[in-house]
Design an enzyme around this catalytic site. Structure first.
Site, PDB file in Angstrom:
ATOM      1  N   VAL A  71       0.812  -1.210   0.000  1.00  0.00           N
ATOM      2  CA  VAL A  71       0.000   0.000   0.000  1.00  0.00           C
ATOM      3  C   VAL A  71       0.851   1.267   0.000  1.00  0.00           C
ATOM      4  CG1 VAL A  71      -1.775   1.294   1.257  1.00  0.00           C
ATOM      5  CG2 VAL A  71      -1.898  -1.197   1.153  1.00  0.00           C
ATOM      6  N   CYS A  72       1.927   1.285   0.769  1.00  0.00           N
ATOM      7  CA  CYS A  72       2.724   2.504   0.935  1.00  0.00           C
ATOM      8  C   CYS A  72       3.227   3.095  -0.384  1.00  0.00           C
ATOM      9  CB  CYS A  72       3.897   2.249   1.873  1.00  0.00           C
ATOM     10  SG  CYS A  72       3.423   1.983   3.595  1.00  0.00           S
TER      11      CYS A  72
END
Length: 211
Positions: A71-72
């Site tokens: 996600v990051c």
């Protein structure tokens, strides 16, 4: 690495382990000042940057968990896409993780998402910055998904925490910044779902209960 906070008109060393309420890096608290190494992809260099150097600018502190995750990188890319708009609002973006600056450099070189980042990626290997801002997950040694907005006087004006499973909405971070700036400029309230171009709310006591 050094972390300091403003006490009155003096700039003093701040011992984060002695924190007692009300100071817990919340809204209207002074933002702890720090200096740390950061990778600058725009120049492909590793530099030491200091939060104090951005005084007179707005600053977005964008704490994230890992460069090499799922996600990051999407969050980093989303902020990179809006970086020119942030800068047009006299605002700098600083991405901060507890990973080493070499990891940040490599991720920017090989990750399709992170390679779009041109704002500084700050390394907080000692966890000092993350602990000072109360965004460190002690169970993992990594940051929560946390975003703080700091005004040109060095005061925290907004603080947002997201769950690990959900990436942040970069457009909402930009909207909150725009709303805060609009409120300061006009003295008006900013209603729900406000976006630039919409009117604010005049704070007339005669309108209480009529909005």
């Amino acid at each position: 690495m050094e972390v300091r906070a403003v006490a009155g008109n003096q700039l003093t060393v701040y011992d984060i382990d002695s924190c007692v309420p009300p100071f817990c890096a919340q809204i209207n608290d002074p933002a702890p000042l720090f200096s740390a190494e950061a990778y600058q992809r725009s120049t492909d260099t590793i530099e030491t940057i200091a939060l104090e150097d951005y005084r007179a600018k707005w600053v977005v502190l964008f704490f994230y968990t890992n460069n090499f995750s799922f996600v990051c990188p999407t969050e980093l890319a989303a902020m990179a896409a809006l970086y020119p708009e942030f800068r047009s609002l006299n605002t700098e973006v600083l991405g901060i993780s507890t990973e080493g600056v070499f990891t940040q450099k490599v991720s920017a070189q090989i990750s399709p998402s992170v390679s779009t980042v041109t704002y500084p990626l700050v390394s907080d290997r000692s966890h000092v910055i993350s602990r000072a801002y109360r965004v460190l997950n002690p169970a993992t040694g990594a940051n929560y998904r946390a975003t703080l907005l700091i005004d040109p006087e060095g005061v925290i004006k907004a603080r947002m925490i997201y769950p690990p499973e959900v990436g942040r909405n970069a457009n909402e971070i930009l909207r909150v910044l725009q709303g805060i700036q609009y409120g300061i400029e006009t003295g008006e309230g900013v209603p729900a779902n406000w976006v630039p171009g919409m009117p604010g709310i005049v704070k007339d006591p005669g309108n209480i209960g009529k909005v």
